[in-house]
Design a protein around this motif. Structure first.
Motif, PDB file in Angstrom:
ATOM      1  N   GLY A  25       0.667  -1.306  -0.160  1.00 50.56           N
ATOM      2  CA  GLY A  25      -0.030  -0.028   0.033  1.00 50.56           C
ATOM      3  C   GLY A  25       1.078   1.289   0.045  1.00 50.56           C
ATOM      4  N   LEU A  26       1.919   1.295  -0.451  1.00 47.89           N
ATOM      5  CA  LEU A  26       2.975   2.349  -0.611  1.00 47.89           C
ATOM      6  C   LEU A  26       3.016   2.957  -1.901  1.00 47.89           C
ATOM      7  N   LEU A  31      10.451   6.631  -4.673  1.00 47.32           N
ATOM      8  CA  LEU A  31      10.856   5.618  -4.188  1.00 47.32           C
ATOM      9  C   LEU A  31      10.937   4.434  -5.128  1.00 47.32           C
ATOM     10  N   THR A  32       9.925   4.280  -5.815  1.00 49.36           N
ATOM     11  CA  THR A  32       9.791   3.278  -6.844  1.00 49.36           C
ATOM     12  C   THR A  32      10.670   3.429  -8.014  1.00 49.36           C
ATOM     13  N   GLY A  33      10.924   4.516  -8.376  1.00 49.35           N
ATOM     14  CA  GLY A  33      11.872   4.975  -9.373  1.00 49.35           C
ATOM     15  C   GLY A  33      13.468   4.543  -9.012  1.00 49.35           C
ATOM     16  N   TYR A  34      13.603   4.851  -7.875  1.00 51.16           N
ATOM     17  CA  TYR A  34      14.868   4.666  -7.248  1.00 51.16           C
ATOM     18  C   TYR A  34      15.139   3.091  -6.977  1.00 51.16           C
ATOM     19  N   ILE A  35      14.336   2.587  -6.562  1.00 52.44           N
ATOM     20  CA  ILE A  35      14.516   0.895  -6.579  1.00 52.44           C
ATOM     21  C   ILE A  35      14.670   0.363  -7.700  1.00 52.44           C
ATOM     22  N   THR A  36      13.923   0.795  -8.655  1.00 48.54           N
ATOM     23  CA  THR A  36      14.155   0.369 -10.047  1.00 48.54           C
ATOM     24  C   THR A  36      15.133   0.375 -10.803  1.00 48.54           C
TER      25      THR A  36
END
Length: 105
Positions: A25-26, A31-36
């Motif tokens: 649910g985040l 953050l999603t882009g950084y982790i990708t």
């Protein structure tokens, strides 16, 4: 000029988004882009062990990386290099922790 995307970027982005948004649910596109990007970087074999010791050999453990990051007693050539190495260490720890959640080192 647009930069070429990593071949696995779309796959990793979808997987990270599904996990973070769907399961946790985040909803954080930054953050999603950084982790990708982190996953894309570490999918390249030469990027896994970037920190080297004074003899030029790659360091494979976090403790050794932290010691090498020291610009006075380690192999970092400057305080800017130290900052770069410490960022890499954080990214490496995040990657290794996600890939091997049961690992203790």
């Amino acid at each position: 000029m647009q930069t070429q995307a990593h071949p696995l970027e779309l796959f990793f982005h979808q997987a990270v988004r599904n996990s973070y948004e769907g399961k946790l649910g985040l909803h954080d596109p930054e953050l999603t882009g950084y982790i990708t990007r982190l996953l894309c970087d570490f999918s390249e074999a030469g990027n896994l062990y970037k920190v080297i010791d004074k003899t030029g050999r790659p360091i494979e453990d976090l403790e050794g990386m932290i010691e090498a990051a020291d610009p006075i007693f380690g192999s970092a050539s400057s305080f800017d290099a130290e900052r770069s190495v410490r960022k890499y260490i954080g990214d490496y720890a995040l990657f290794a922790g996600g890939m091997y959640p049961g690992a203790k080192d």
